[in-house]
Every structure is written in C-alpha cells, then in structure tokens.
Motif scaffolding. Structure first.
Motif, PDB file in Angstrom:
ATOM      1  N   LYS A 236      43.153  29.267 -19.930  1.00  0.00           N
ATOM      2  CA  LYS A 236      43.731  28.144 -19.202  1.00  0.00           C
ATOM      3  C   LYS A 236      43.000  27.945 -17.879  1.00  0.00           C
ATOM      4  CE  LYS A 236      48.232  28.706 -21.289  1.00  0.00           C
ATOM      5  NZ  LYS A 236      49.626  29.001 -21.138  1.00  0.00           N
TER       6      LYS A 236
ATOM      7  N   TRP B 285      52.998  27.058 -19.258  1.00  0.00           N
ATOM      8  CA  TRP B 285      52.649  25.680 -19.595  1.00  0.00           C
ATOM      9  C   TRP B 285      52.344  24.936 -18.308  1.00  0.00           C
ATOM     10  CZ3 TRP B 285      55.567  21.089 -18.634  1.00  0.00           C
ATOM     11  CH2 TRP B 285      55.092  19.961 -19.292  1.00  0.00           C
ATOM     12  N   LYS B 286      51.151  24.348 -18.256  1.00  0.00           N
ATOM     13  CA  LYS B 286      50.691  23.661 -17.046  1.00  0.00           C
ATOM     14  C   LYS B 286      50.901  24.585 -15.851  1.00  0.00           C
ATOM     15  CE  LYS B 286      50.915  19.069 -18.898  1.00  0.00           C
ATOM     16  NZ  LYS B 286      51.165  17.664 -18.643  1.00  0.00           N
TER      17      LYS B 286
END
Length: 154
Positions: A84, A121-122
């Motif tokens: 990520k 997430w994000k």
C-alpha cells in the motif's frame, strides 16, 4: 537448513525494507493508542499527544477501573510491510504521562510501548501493542493497547 532459513530471512527483509513510508502523515487517533488525539509522522519518526484512558486497577468488587492520563511522546516506525502507499508496520514508542485521576492524580510517569499498525483501508488503521507504565509510588503495569486511527499522507 540454516542457510535456507537465513537466505529466506534476508530476502524477506530486503523486500520489507524496499517499502517506503510516505514523507508526512497526520493521524487522528480515535481510540486509546497512542492516545485520543493527534499524531504527526515524518518519515520514520512521529510525535503524538492527547488523552489516554487505561485500566490499571480494580475496585473492591473486582471490576476494572479506568484511569485517565494526558500522554505525549515519540514513536519510531520500522519494518513496513505490504504494497500500500502507506504500509502497515511495527512501532516502538516512549511517552510522558500525567495522571488526571485516581491513584495517579498529578503524578508523572513514563510509558514504553511496542506493537503493530495494520493499514486496513485507505487511511483507516488498527493498532495492537503492549505498553509498560511506570510512575513513582506505583507498581509497574503491563497493558494491551488497541487503537483505531485515520491517517492523511502527503
């Protein structure tokens, strides 16, 4: 066999260290770890401050009693994992605390902590760690430190 394990660890560590942290990050910490407050990270080091509730004692009936602190400190982030833009990683921190109530009221202390932050997430992330609290006149306490935060990077 030892050489195979060592080679695997070297490959894993090389892949891990290839991952980079974003240069800047601001986190809004909504639950307990490192405190309910704000945190600013630049590369591998962050500063944090806020309100820190934790359970350090039980009442006469055996129920847990929450004690409140103001907490400020430094965190070092290392071993980023994942692909990520803002990777999950391990951390170690040291913090100054000031007791607000109960047996710790107006007492200074220090917390050492280590754990892992999972980027879900994000910017949403979860933390789990273990903290050691030391304050004059009090027994040393070891507590789990869960946390929920949202981070913004640039």
């Amino acid at each position: 066999m030892k050489k195979i394990i060592l080679a695997g660890l070297l490959l894993l560590s090389g892949a891990t260290f290839a991952q980079r942290f974003p240069r800047n990050e601001v986190s809004i910490n909504a639950f307990r770890n490192p405190s309910i407050g704000l945190e600013y990270r630049r590369n591998h080091v962050s500063v944090h401050g806020g309100y820190y509730p934790t359970i350090v004692s039980q009442n006469a009936e055996g129920a847990s009693v929450t004690t409140s602190f103001i907490r400020a400190g430094l965190t070092y982030w290392f071993l980023p994992v994942g692909r990520k833009p803002n990777p999950s990683s391990f951390y170690a921190s040291v913090s100054y605390v000031r007791g607000l109530d109960r047996d710790y009221e107006n007492k200074n202390g220090v917390i050492g902590e280590a754990g892992f932050r999972w980027m879900v997430w994000k910017g949403l992330n979860l933390r789990i760690g273990a903290a050691v609290l030391a304050a004059p006149g009090q027994d040393i306490k070891l507590n789990p430190t869960p946390g929920i935060s949202y981070s913004f990077t640039w």
